[in-house]
Design a protein around this motif. Sequence first.
Motif, PDB file in Angstrom:
ATOM      1  N   TRP A 238       1.140  -0.916   0.160  1.00 14.62           N
ATOM      2  CA  TRP A 238       0.097   0.057   0.021  1.00 14.62           C
ATOM      3  C   TRP A 238       0.953   1.312   0.242  1.00 14.62           C
ATOM      4  O   TRP A 238       1.382   1.348   0.528  1.00 14.62           O
ATOM      5  CB  TRP A 238      -1.251  -0.076   1.250  1.00 14.62           C
ATOM      6  N   LEU A 239       0.537   1.737  -1.663  1.00 15.45           N
ATOM      7  CA  LEU A 239       1.567   2.911  -1.457  1.00 15.45           C
ATOM      8  C   LEU A 239       1.629   4.539  -0.450  1.00 15.45           C
ATOM      9  O   LEU A 239       2.549   5.208  -0.167  1.00 15.45           O
ATOM     10  CB  LEU A 239       1.871   3.411  -2.689  1.00 15.45           C
ATOM     11  N   ASP A 240       0.615   4.236  -0.202  1.00 14.67           N
ATOM     12  CA  ASP A 240      -0.030   5.441   0.946  1.00 14.67           C
ATOM     13  C   ASP A 240      -0.149   4.722   2.648  1.00 14.67           C
ATOM     14  O   ASP A 240      -1.157   6.107   2.769  1.00 14.67           O
ATOM     15  CB  ASP A 240      -1.360   6.162   0.561  1.00 14.67           C
ATOM     16  N   ARG A 241       0.092   4.127   3.061  1.00 16.54           N
ATOM     17  CA  ARG A 241       0.409   3.828   4.081  1.00 16.54           C
ATOM     18  C   ARG A 241       1.509   4.114   4.677  1.00 16.54           C
ATOM     19  O   ARG A 241       2.885   4.002   4.183  1.00 16.54           O
ATOM     20  CB  ARG A 241       0.011   2.753   4.084  1.00 16.54           C
ATOM     21  N   GLU A 242       2.112   4.563   6.179  1.00 14.01           N
ATOM     22  CA  GLU A 242       2.529   4.641   6.766  1.00 14.01           C
ATOM     23  C   GLU A 242       4.329   3.724   6.968  1.00 14.01           C
ATOM     24  O   GLU A 242       5.120   4.104   7.648  1.00 14.01           O
ATOM     25  CB  GLU A 242       2.823   5.287   8.026  1.00 14.01           C
ATOM     26  N   ASP A 243       3.907   2.247   6.644  1.00 13.75           N
ATOM     27  CA  ASP A 243       4.265   1.235   7.400  1.00 13.75           C
ATOM     28  C   ASP A 243       5.285   0.518   5.562  1.00 13.75           C
ATOM     29  O   ASP A 243       5.564  -0.515   5.536  1.00 13.75           O
ATOM     30  CB  ASP A 243       3.709  -0.367   7.516  1.00 13.75           C
ATOM     31  N   LEU A 244       4.757   1.407   4.850  1.00 16.07           N
ATOM     32  CA  LEU A 244       5.236   0.922   3.380  1.00 16.07           C
ATOM     33  C   LEU A 244       7.095   0.578   3.474  1.00 16.07           C
ATOM     34  O   LEU A 244       6.992   0.101   3.030  1.00 16.07           O
ATOM     35  CB  LEU A 244       5.192   2.257   1.797  1.00 16.07           C
ATOM     36  N   ALA A 245       7.519   1.477   4.093  1.00 16.70           N
ATOM     37  CA  ALA A 245       9.581   0.957   4.425  1.00 16.70           C
ATOM     38  C   ALA A 245       9.339   0.008   4.908  1.00 16.70           C
ATOM     39  O   ALA A 245      10.079  -0.702   4.169  1.00 16.70           O
ATOM     40  CB  ALA A 245       9.793   2.212   4.757  1.00 16.70           C
ATOM     41  N   GLU A 246       8.567  -0.446   6.237  1.00 18.52           N
ATOM     42  CA  GLU A 246       9.081  -1.944   6.530  1.00 18.52           C
ATOM     43  C   GLU A 246       8.257  -2.849   6.067  1.00 18.52           C
ATOM     44  O   GLU A 246       9.484  -3.642   5.681  1.00 18.52           O
ATOM     45  CB  GLU A 246       8.500  -2.181   7.694  1.00 18.52           C
ATOM     46  N   VAL A 247       7.192  -2.695   4.966  1.00 14.83           N
ATOM     47  CA  VAL A 247       7.094  -4.123   4.213  1.00 14.83           C
ATOM     48  C   VAL A 247       8.149  -3.915   3.570  1.00 14.83           C
ATOM     49  O   VAL A 247       8.684  -5.319   2.174  1.00 14.83           O
ATOM     50  CB  VAL A 247       5.239  -3.797   2.695  1.00 14.83           C
ATOM     51  N   LEU A 248       8.245  -2.728   2.574  1.00 22.52           N
ATOM     52  CA  LEU A 248       9.527  -2.650   1.351  1.00 22.52           C
ATOM     53  C   LEU A 248      10.757  -3.365   1.722  1.00 22.52           C
ATOM     54  O   LEU A 248      11.324  -4.163   1.479  1.00 22.52           O
ATOM     55  CB  LEU A 248       9.972  -1.570   1.044  1.00 22.52           C
ATOM     56  N   SER A 249      11.160  -3.119   3.217  1.00 21.72           N
ATOM     57  CA  SER A 249      11.988  -4.057   4.014  1.00 21.72           C
ATOM     58  C   SER A 249      12.388  -5.270   3.934  1.00 21.72           C
ATOM     59  O   SER A 249      13.221  -6.262   3.735  1.00 21.72           O
ATOM     60  CB  SER A 249      12.616  -3.067   4.790  1.00 21.72           C
ATOM     61  N   VAL A 250      11.030  -6.351   3.965  1.00 24.66           N
ATOM     62  CA  VAL A 250      10.379  -6.979   3.901  1.00 24.66           C
ATOM     63  C   VAL A 250      10.601  -7.764   2.653  1.00 24.66           C
ATOM     64  O   VAL A 250      11.100  -8.613   2.819  1.00 24.66           O
ATOM     65  CB  VAL A 250       9.061  -7.669   4.724  1.00 24.66           C
ATOM     66  N   TYR A 251      10.126  -7.119   1.368  1.00 19.83           N
ATOM     67  CA  TYR A 251      10.800  -7.673   0.289  1.00 19.83           C
ATOM     68  C   TYR A 251      11.439  -8.283  -0.218  1.00 19.83           C
ATOM     69  O   TYR A 251      11.749  -9.124  -0.722  1.00 19.83           O
ATOM     70  CB  TYR A 251       9.455  -7.203  -1.078  1.00 19.83           C
ATOM     71  N   LYS A 252      12.798  -7.009   0.344  1.00 13.58           N
ATOM     72  CA  LYS A 252      14.167  -7.263  -0.116  1.00 13.58           C
ATOM     73  C   LYS A 252      14.732  -8.983   0.334  1.00 13.58           C
ATOM     74  O   LYS A 252      15.364  -9.430   0.085  1.00 13.58           O
ATOM     75  CB  LYS A 252      14.917  -6.211   1.069  1.00 13.58           C
TER      76      LYS A 252
END
Length: 292
Positions: A95-109
């Motif tokens: 969800w590009l507009d959510r505050e947890d985006l950075a955390e989510v993207l770090s998991v995907y790495k």
Amino acid sequence: MKIIDAHHHFWDPVANYHPWLRDEPMIPFRYGDYSSIRKPFMPDDYDAVSRGWDIVATVTMEGEWDPADPVGEAHWMQDLADRTGRPAAHVAQAWLDREDLAEVLSVYKTLPIVKSVRHKPRANPAPGGPAGGMMDTAYREGFRRLADSGLMFDLQTPWWHLDEAMDLAALAPETPIILNHAGLPSDRSAAGLAGWEAALRRFATLPQSVIKISGLGLPDRPWALEDNRAIIRTCIDVFGPERAMFASNFPVDGVCGSFDVIFSGFDAATRQDPEAARQALFHDTAHRVYGL
């Protein structure tokens, strides 16, 4: 012809929470009644529907898993790939507009199969009206931050929002944008198709743009080549085979037609094309874009 299916789903709504596949009442859906797909669709099920076709790899798409657990589906899909060898790549929920985006993207790495993300932007039901979600400040900032992750972006939006997608793309011109379902040409009137093609031609001027030829079904009507040949040919003409790929969108498009009917349609629509072009459409573009 060896095939990479560039867009389909695996899901188990019995074990996992996909709101649209579990909750009542069912949501309004562009193909109408989708009760037939509200059940598990796993690798064995995929093998059954695709029997007779030489599928060498597939790319799964996020299936609107519980938004309260944004990384749950990607973890589940990675585990499935580790156990079965499939899928070869996954487009994850973000969800590009959510505050947890950075955390989510770090998991995907940390998950090798995750190559791209999708967040369907807010859209108008028909051309005209106010700007859609891609013009929202938070959405745009999220897209810009996506560039830092090295992941791609799968975009599902109606064609009348593609000019907004071009504006969005300027924020991160190095991020590939993979347009899902041919830009959703649901209005097959002459005016509707003219508007769709014009928007598609503008969008294709973006060097980072790619298109998936999939999701071409029409409500309350079986999938038929005579309905879809012109759509298929226009996508190939506009993007070229090196920026276009075929996909089943199963099990969703199973509401409209069998896997065999859909891929036989893709085959028939391109039978007169050079072999290199067909190889790109059925295999090579997906192989290159998703880094398989």
